[in-house]
Scaffold this motif. Structure first.
Motif, PDB file in Angstrom:
ATOM      1  N   UNK A 261       0.832  -1.204   0.000  1.00 45.98           N
ATOM      2  CA  UNK A 261       0.000   0.000   0.000  1.00 45.98           C
ATOM      3  C   UNK A 261       0.869   1.258   0.000  1.00 45.98           C
ATOM      4  N   UNK A 262       1.903   1.270   0.855  1.00 49.72           N
ATOM      5  CA  UNK A 262       2.814   2.412   0.924  1.00 49.72           C
ATOM      6  C   UNK A 262       3.536   2.602  -0.406  1.00 49.72           C
ATOM      7  N   UNK A 263       3.977   1.496  -1.007  1.00 51.00           N
ATOM      8  CA  UNK A 263       4.679   1.589  -2.281  1.00 51.00           C
ATOM      9  C   UNK A 263       3.757   2.128  -3.385  1.00 51.00           C
ATOM     10  N   UNK A 264       2.522   1.664  -3.408  1.00 50.00           N
ATOM     11  CA  UNK A 264       1.580   2.123  -4.431  1.00 50.00           C
ATOM     12  C   UNK A 264       1.314   3.615  -4.298  1.00 50.00           C
ATOM     13  N   UNK A 265       1.109   4.058  -3.068  1.00 56.92           N
ATOM     14  CA  UNK A 265       0.867   5.479  -2.858  1.00 56.92           C
ATOM     15  C   UNK A 265       2.088   6.301  -3.264  1.00 56.92           C
ATOM     16  N   UNK A 266       3.276   5.785  -2.947  1.00 59.81           N
ATOM     17  CA  UNK A 266       4.513   6.474  -3.331  1.00 59.81           C
ATOM     18  C   UNK A 266       4.662   6.534  -4.854  1.00 59.81           C
ATOM     19  N   UNK A 267       4.266   5.457  -5.540  1.00 50.50           N
ATOM     20  CA  UNK A 267       4.361   5.432  -7.001  1.00 50.50           C
ATOM     21  C   UNK A 267       3.408   6.441  -7.648  1.00 50.50           C
ATOM     22  N   UNK A 268       2.217   6.576  -7.085  1.00 50.39           N
ATOM     23  CA  UNK A 268       1.261   7.553  -7.619  1.00 50.39           C
ATOM     24  C   UNK A 268       1.781   8.975  -7.436  1.00 50.39           C
ATOM     25  N   UNK A 269       2.320   9.264  -6.251  1.00 48.88           N
ATOM     26  CA  UNK A 269       2.868  10.599  -5.997  1.00 48.88           C
ATOM     27  C   UNK A 269       4.076  10.870  -6.881  1.00 48.88           C
ATOM     28  N   UNK A 270       4.918   9.854  -7.052  1.00 46.53           N
ATOM     29  CA  UNK A 270       6.076  10.022  -7.927  1.00 46.53           C
ATOM     30  C   UNK A 270       5.643  10.247  -9.374  1.00 46.53           C
ATOM     31  N   UNK A 286      17.388   9.389  -5.448  1.00 50.76           N
ATOM     32  CA  UNK A 286      17.842   9.287  -4.063  1.00 50.76           C
ATOM     33  C   UNK A 286      16.764   9.763  -3.099  1.00 50.76           C
ATOM     34  N   UNK A 287      16.091  10.845  -3.445  1.00 51.70           N
ATOM     35  CA  UNK A 287      15.022  11.348  -2.577  1.00 51.70           C
ATOM     36  C   UNK A 287      13.870  10.362  -2.489  1.00 51.70           C
ATOM     37  N   UNK A 288      13.521   9.742  -3.600  1.00 48.41           N
ATOM     38  CA  UNK A 288      12.422   8.777  -3.593  1.00 48.41           C
ATOM     39  C   UNK A 288      12.770   7.576  -2.730  1.00 48.41           C
ATOM     40  N   UNK A 289      13.998   7.086  -2.846  1.00 45.81           N
ATOM     41  CA  UNK A 289      14.410   5.940  -2.033  1.00 45.81           C
ATOM     42  C   UNK A 289      14.385   6.306  -0.552  1.00 45.81           C
ATOM     43  N   UNK A 290      14.883   7.473  -0.224  1.00 46.13           N
ATOM     44  CA  UNK A 290      14.920   7.883   1.187  1.00 46.13           C
ATOM     45  C   UNK A 290      13.511   8.051   1.748  1.00 46.13           C
ATOM     46  N   UNK A 291      12.630   8.709   1.017  1.00 48.17           N
ATOM     47  CA  UNK A 291      11.280   8.946   1.520  1.00 48.17           C
ATOM     48  C   UNK A 291      10.485   7.652   1.650  1.00 48.17           C
TER      49      UNK A 291
END
Length: 319
Positions: A261-270, A286-291
């Motif tokens: 769920x967290x990954x999916x939400x992160x992918x949509x925002x990205x 790098x920012x995406x990996x860290x966040x």
């Protein structure tokens, strides 16, 4: 001497152009015959009030000799194969010429199933007087009704016996149909969560990379334009379905439905960040990996990096 050479050269030129000897007489004879034909033709036109029936019949005969295909003269298998490439409108026009062939049930059955892949009536004994041509018209009418009012469209399908009053049957119909308006469909699924549940289970995400699976999911179930409860519901249902389809991968990566769920939400925002023209400072890898690892610490850095590369190269997951 000079005049003799000139005559020889002139005779050779006339011979090349076909004006010398018998050839010239033949051409003159041809011209006279053509002139007579023209005069005869004009005489016929005058006698027939300006309509050259002779010319029309002659043209029609020549076209028939050129070989216009009469489908009734071909083997039935070949005729049906040719007609199967037509859409409904062209098939109706063809029925004006080849009525028995173009009204064949197999052709209209193929048209129905190629546009509406699943209907409850396909698996039932057809009622008396049933025809796939009539069914096609009803399916087309019901789809137009659905695109105006989803509830009325579904009720129309049920009233005609096309669909059973079952969330699973409605979900299968939606999953196998591409003529429904996605905005109206989104409203309908938001109201009918029981149909949405069955629609999610029809997806098979086995051995698919997470962003690609998310794209396939949103091609069938369109994401809302704004973030809210419905989007969260879609991501939650997708996460559980993705984990159910890939149990071995989830154990190998140490992922749970909450982590997906967290990954999916992160992918949509990205996706929004990288594709929006209004965002000037794009998020770096790098920012995406860290966040992302802040929200889900058990996820490997390499896996999150591959997620970023996929969005960067292919594009939005919910476009």
């Amino acid at each position: 001497m000079g005049q003799g050479l000139w005559r020889v050269a002139r005779n050779q030129q006339l011979q090349q152009q076909g004006y010398s000897g018998p050839g010239y007489l033949t051409r003159e004879h041809g011209r006279r015959v053509a002139a007579n034909n023209v005069s005869n033709t004009s005489h016929r036109k005058q006698a027939q009030g300006g309509i050259d029936i002779y010319h029309l019949l002659k043209t029609r005969k020549s076209k028939e000799q050129e070989g216009f295909i009469n489908l009734e003269m071909l083997p039935p298998e070949l005729s049906f194969t040719i007609l199967s490439y037509l859409n409904a409108t062209d098939l109706c026009l063809a029925s004006c010429v080849w009525q028995d062939l173009a009204n064949d049930e197999l052709l209209w059955q193929g048209l129905c199933k190629s546009t509406w892949g699943h209907c409850s009536i396909y698996n039932k004994n057809p009622p008396l007087g049933f025809s796939f041509r009539k069914l096609y018209m009803q399916l087309d009418e019901g789809s137009l009704t659905f695109n105006a009012n989803p509830d009325e469209g579904v009720n129309y399908f049920m009233s005609k016996g096309i669909l059973d009053d079952s969330p699973k049957e409605i979900a299968k119909f939606i999953f196998c149909t591409r003529t429904l308006n996605w905005k109206k469909l989104r409203i309908y699924l938001d109201e009918r969560r029981d149909v949405l549940d069955d629609l999610v289970t029809l997806h098979n995400f086995r051995n698919q990379f997470l962003p690609n699976a998310l794209r396939e999911f949103f091609r069938h179930i369109h994401a809302p334009e704004e973030r809210g409860e419905y989007l969260e519901t879609l991501i939650t249902k997708f996460s559980h379905r993705f984990c159910a389809c890939n149990p071995d991968l989830m154990r190998e990566l140490g992922l749970s439905p909450d982590a997906v769920y967290v990954l999916c939400y992160s992918l949509i925002l990205l996706s929004i960040d990288l594709t929006s023209p209004h965002v000037k400072n794009k998020m770096s890898k790098r920012e995406f990996i860290r966040n992302t690892r802040r929200a889900a610490q058990n996820i490997s850095e390499d896996f999150v990096g591959h997620l970023y590369d996929n969005i960067y190269l292919i594009g939005h997951v919910a476009a």
